[in-house]
Design a protein around this motif. Structure first.
Motif, PDB file in Angstrom:
ATOM      1  N   SER A   5      -3.676  11.497  -4.375  1.00  0.00           N
ATOM      2  CA  SER A   5      -2.729  10.771  -3.726  1.00  0.00           C
ATOM      3  C   SER A   5      -2.783  10.965  -2.250  1.00  0.00           C
ATOM      4  CB  SER A   5      -1.258  11.325  -4.003  1.00  0.00           C
ATOM      5  OG  SER A   5      -1.024  12.399  -3.820  1.00  0.00           O
ATOM      6  N   ASP A   6      -3.689  11.928  -1.764  1.00  0.00           N
ATOM      7  CA  ASP A   6      -3.926  11.904  -0.172  1.00  0.00           C
ATOM      8  C   ASP A   6      -4.699  10.668   0.150  1.00  0.00           C
ATOM      9  OD1 ASP A   6      -2.341  14.255   0.170  1.00  0.00           O
ATOM     10  OD2 ASP A   6      -3.851  15.384   0.231  1.00  0.00           O
ATOM     11  N   VAL A   7      -5.432  10.237  -0.742  1.00  0.00           N
ATOM     12  CA  VAL A   7      -6.529   9.227  -0.080  1.00  0.00           C
ATOM     13  C   VAL A   7      -5.923   7.739  -0.648  1.00  0.00           C
ATOM     14  CG1 VAL A   7      -8.769   8.226  -0.660  1.00  0.00           C
ATOM     15  CG2 VAL A   7      -8.474  10.735  -0.536  1.00  0.00           C
ATOM     16  N   MET A   8      -5.660   6.835   0.391  1.00  0.00           N
ATOM     17  CA  MET A   8      -5.117   5.475   0.022  1.00  0.00           C
ATOM     18  C   MET A   8      -6.384   4.299   0.260  1.00  0.00           C
ATOM     19  SD  MET A   8      -1.610   5.711   2.215  1.00  0.00           S
ATOM     20  CE  MET A   8      -2.050   6.282   3.771  1.00  0.00           C
ATOM     21  N   THR A   9      -6.112   3.277  -0.375  1.00  0.00           N
ATOM     22  CA  THR A   9      -6.825   2.302  -0.097  1.00  0.00           C
ATOM     23  C   THR A   9      -6.376   1.209   0.921  1.00  0.00           C
ATOM     24  OG1 THR A   9      -5.612   0.883  -1.619  1.00  0.00           O
ATOM     25  CG2 THR A   9      -7.321   2.102  -2.753  1.00  0.00           C
ATOM     26  N   VAL A  10      -7.382   0.302   1.315  1.00  0.00           N
ATOM     27  CA  VAL A  10      -6.916  -0.769   2.237  1.00  0.00           C
ATOM     28  C   VAL A  10      -5.295  -1.163   2.087  1.00  0.00           C
ATOM     29  CG1 VAL A  10      -7.339  -2.800   3.543  1.00  0.00           C
ATOM     30  CG2 VAL A  10      -8.833  -1.224   3.252  1.00  0.00           C
ATOM     31  N   LYS A  11      -5.227  -1.546   0.795  1.00  0.00           N
ATOM     32  CA  LYS A  11      -4.053  -2.068   0.265  1.00  0.00           C
ATOM     33  C   LYS A  11      -2.921  -1.188   0.444  1.00  0.00           C
ATOM     34  CE  LYS A  11      -2.090  -4.963  -3.819  1.00  0.00           C
ATOM     35  NZ  LYS A  11      -1.930  -5.243  -4.887  1.00  0.00           N
ATOM     36  N   GLU A  12      -3.041   0.144   0.231  1.00  0.00           N
ATOM     37  CA  GLU A  12      -2.050   1.125   0.396  1.00  0.00           C
ATOM     38  C   GLU A  12      -1.726   1.318   1.849  1.00  0.00           C
ATOM     39  OE1 GLU A  12      -2.755   3.319  -3.839  1.00  0.00           O
ATOM     40  OE2 GLU A  12      -3.787   3.884  -2.170  1.00  0.00           O
ATOM     41  N   VAL A  13      -2.520   1.549   2.549  1.00  0.00           N
ATOM     42  CA  VAL A  13      -2.335   1.816   4.030  1.00  0.00           C
ATOM     43  C   VAL A  13      -1.944   0.519   4.396  1.00  0.00           C
ATOM     44  CG1 VAL A  13      -4.602   1.037   5.107  1.00  0.00           C
ATOM     45  CG2 VAL A  13      -3.390   3.163   5.955  1.00  0.00           C
ATOM     46  N   ALA A  14      -2.314  -0.788   4.166  1.00  0.00           N
ATOM     47  CA  ALA A  14      -1.659  -1.661   4.877  1.00  0.00           C
ATOM     48  C   ALA A  14       0.042  -1.811   4.350  1.00  0.00           C
ATOM     49  CB  ALA A  14      -2.158  -3.086   4.288  1.00  0.00           C
ATOM     50  N   SER A  15       0.285  -1.508   3.123  1.00  0.00           N
ATOM     51  CA  SER A  15       1.539  -1.512   2.935  1.00  0.00           C
ATOM     52  C   SER A  15       2.563  -0.446   3.766  1.00  0.00           C
ATOM     53  CB  SER A  15       1.849  -1.175   1.313  1.00  0.00           C
ATOM     54  OG  SER A  15       2.905  -1.104   0.747  1.00  0.00           O
ATOM     55  N   TYR A  16       1.848   0.921   3.713  1.00  0.00           N
ATOM     56  CA  TYR A  16       2.240   2.106   4.371  1.00  0.00           C
ATOM     57  C   TYR A  16       2.515   1.691   5.906  1.00  0.00           C
ATOM     58  CZ  TYR A  16       2.592   7.047   5.594  1.00  0.00           C
ATOM     59  OH  TYR A  16       3.083   8.049   6.194  1.00  0.00           O
ATOM     60  N   LEU A  17       1.697   0.899   6.480  1.00  0.00           N
ATOM     61  CA  LEU A  17       2.023   0.456   7.919  1.00  0.00           C
ATOM     62  C   LEU A  17       2.650  -0.763   8.146  1.00  0.00           C
ATOM     63  CD1 LEU A  17      -1.643   1.267   9.379  1.00  0.00           C
ATOM     64  CD2 LEU A  17       0.610   2.854   9.348  1.00  0.00           C
ATOM     65  N   LYS A  18       2.955  -1.379   6.857  1.00  0.00           N
ATOM     66  CA  LYS A  18       3.456  -2.667   7.002  1.00  0.00           C
ATOM     67  C   LYS A  18       3.038  -3.651   7.825  1.00  0.00           C
ATOM     68  CE  LYS A  18       8.138  -0.851   6.234  1.00  0.00           C
ATOM     69  NZ  LYS A  18       7.877   0.252   5.229  1.00  0.00           N
ATOM     70  N   ILE A  19       1.627  -3.722   7.447  1.00  0.00           N
ATOM     71  CA  ILE A  19       0.756  -4.799   8.187  1.00  0.00           C
ATOM     72  C   ILE A  19      -0.061  -5.366   7.098  1.00  0.00           C
ATOM     73  CG2 ILE A  19       0.425  -3.561  10.479  1.00  0.00           C
ATOM     74  CD1 ILE A  19      -2.299  -2.454   9.324  1.00  0.00           C
ATOM     75  N   LYS A  20      -0.707  -6.623   7.376  1.00  0.00           N
ATOM     76  CA  LYS A  20      -1.598  -7.458   6.505  1.00  0.00           C
ATOM     77  C   LYS A  20      -2.814  -6.518   6.193  1.00  0.00           C
ATOM     78  CE  LYS A  20       0.161 -12.007   7.722  1.00  0.00           C
ATOM     79  NZ  LYS A  20       1.067 -12.217   6.506  1.00  0.00           N
ATOM     80  N   GLU A  21      -3.331  -6.778   4.921  1.00  0.00           N
ATOM     81  CA  GLU A  21      -4.644  -6.101   4.671  1.00  0.00           C
ATOM     82  C   GLU A  21      -5.754  -6.463   5.519  1.00  0.00           C
ATOM     83  OE1 GLU A  21      -5.808  -6.092   0.489  1.00  0.00           O
ATOM     84  OE2 GLU A  21      -3.854  -6.361  -0.117  1.00  0.00           O
TER      85      GLU A  21
END
Length: 71
Positions: A5-21
């Motif tokens: 769970s420590d490693v995120m995908t682009v989709k997950e990091v985009a969601s986390y930062l509230k930005i587009k992929e």
């Protein structure tokens, strides 16, 4: 946290930062956010992203303080 769970995908990091992929890809490719590639796919460590957010917040605060002092 466990390692998975420590490693995120682009989709997950985009969601986390509230930005587009697309923006997350561009930031990663430009070295603006900490990430690494596995094969051809970007991955991000949650802790690295959280530290990056803190650094960005501190940088923004410092810039705001300098601007205020200059006025």
């Amino acid at each position: 946290m466990n390692g998975v769970s420590d490693v995120m995908t682009v989709k997950e990091v985009a969601s986390y930062l509230k930005i587009k992929e697309k923006t997350a890809y561009r930031l990663a490719a430009g070295g603006k956010i900490p990430g690494f590639k596995v094969g051809g796919s970007w991955r991000f460590r949650r802790g690295d992203i959280e530290r990056w957010i803190e650094a960005q917040s501190a940088e923004s605060s410092a810039e705001g303080k300098v601007r205020t002092e200059l006025e």
